[in-house]
Enzyme design. Structure first.
Site, PDB file in Angstrom:
ATOM      1  N   ASN A  30     146.972 159.560 111.370  1.00 59.98           N
ATOM      2  CA  ASN A  30     148.072 158.790 111.814  1.00 59.98           C
ATOM      3  C   ASN A  30     149.184 159.890 112.684  1.00 59.98           C
ATOM      4  OD1 ASN A  30     150.718 157.817 110.477  1.00 59.98           O
ATOM      5  ND2 ASN A  30     151.095 160.004 109.990  1.00 59.98           N
TER       6      ASN A  30
ATOM      7  N   TYR B  31     152.208 153.197 125.573  1.00 68.42           N
ATOM      8  CA  TYR B  31     151.660 152.768 124.335  1.00 68.42           C
ATOM      9  C   TYR B  31     150.269 152.040 123.656  1.00 68.42           C
ATOM     10  CZ  TYR B  31     152.520 153.084 118.686  1.00 68.42           C
ATOM     11  OH  TYR B  31     152.279 152.686 117.321  1.00 68.42           O
TER      12      TYR B  31
ATOM     13  N   LYS C 268     146.971 152.279 121.816  1.00 68.51           N
ATOM     14  CA  LYS C 268     146.537 151.958 120.658  1.00 68.51           C
ATOM     15  C   LYS C 268     145.109 150.985 120.676  1.00 68.51           C
ATOM     16  CE  LYS C 268     149.392 154.384 117.817  1.00 68.51           C
ATOM     17  NZ  LYS C 268     148.784 154.568 116.432  1.00 68.51           N
TER      18      LYS C 268
END
Ligand code: NDP
Ligand code: 8X3
Length: 253
Positions: A87, A153, A157
């Site tokens: 996470n 970013y 991901k």
């Protein structure tokens, strides 16, 4: 009793995940983060309020040696890790690529991609030895779409999604499940971090809409972890009702 290792538990989703699993009464927890005081505080809440056996490991996931030390120290008292929730992560900066800071690039890639890899590489052999386990990677809608001022970013991901799919292929023969959760806008400390501590700019991100909460994402994790053994959830995409995709949100004034 199962054992779950959750990274990034000092706020946001990670904290909600830890509380949700502790409340179920089915887990012993290993929680991580860099902010020692908060980590210890949360560990204490889990032990006191939920009677959950909890081990807190304070380290920076970007540092490979610290990750190795952390997992080795876990193995001294745990011979089994049933669930790994990757996470810990962040976005840093909101500038267009040409104006952005390369230190921010390093923070995002080193945390979201390399940190996740370091931890996973350490835990996978244990899961292979067990011939069981479940890895849940926290991705994002940024792993599905690319939006302005978010290239690095989003790249991080997209990488998480590629790693998730690759792990699923390589680990299927060992009975290990690999899932991801891909949330849209959720109000945590995420935007404060992204705006380098500017609370006002961070609050404006959620103006005029009801964002997801960490609890909503914990619902998704709970669903993923409570499926029967023969069912593996690949990914849960979850957005606020007022966010159609990364570009289109319906905000009320
Ligand atoms: P928060 O900022 O609230 O929490 C991030 C957590 O990650 C903190 O516990 C932080 O702990 C930990 N972390 C960050 N960097 C490091 C590091 N180098 N080493 C160890 N731990 C670290 O954000 P969220 O809860 O929102 O974010 C959790 C995950 O969800 C991230 O991967 C994020 O990309 C993803 N996500 C978030 C969305 C959102 O809108 N909020 C939407 C989609 C995905 P500490 O600072 O103590 O180290
Ligand atoms: C965080 C959600 O929309 O800011 O991963 O990329 S978004």
């Amino acid at each position: 009793m199962k054992t779950a290792l959750i990274t990034g538990v000092t706020s946001g989703f990670g904290k909600a995940f830890a509380i949700r699993l502790a409340r179920s009464g089915n887990y012993k927890l290993i929680i991580t983060g860099r902010r020692r005081e908060r980590l210890e505080e949360i560990a204490e809440i889990l032990r006191r309020d939920f009677n959950c056996e909890t081990e807190a490991l304070c380290f920076d996931i970007r540092d490979r040696e610290s990750c190795e030390w952390a997992v080795q120290s876990i193995l001294e008292s745990n011979t089994h890790i049933d669930v790994l929730v990757n996470n810990a992560g962040l976005a840093a900066g909101t500038s267009s690529f040409d104006e952005s800071d390369t230190n921010d690039f390093d923070r995002m890639i080193d945390t979201n991609v390399k940190g996740l890899l370091y931890i996973t590489k350490q835990i996978v052999p244990l899961m292979i030895a067990q011939q069981s386990g479940h890895i849940v990677n926290i991705s994002s809608i940024a792993g599905i779409e690319v939006y302005p001022n978010g290239s690095v970013y989003c790249a991080s991901k997209h990488a998480v999604n590629a790693i998730t799919k690759g792990l699923r292929i390589d680990l299927v023969k060992h009975g290990i499940k690999v899932s991801s959760i891909s949330p849209g806008m959720a109000e945590t400390e995420f935007s404060v971090v992204r705006y380098h501590g500017d609370q006002e700019k961070a609050a404006a991100v959620y103006k005029g809409l009801i964002p997801l909460s960490a609890e909503d994402i914990a619902d998704a994790l709970e669903f993923i972890l409570t499926r029967p053994g023969h069912v593996s959830i690949n990914d849960i995409q979850i957005n606020p009702t007022q966010q159609a995709n990364t570009y289109i949100s319906h905000r009320k004034q």
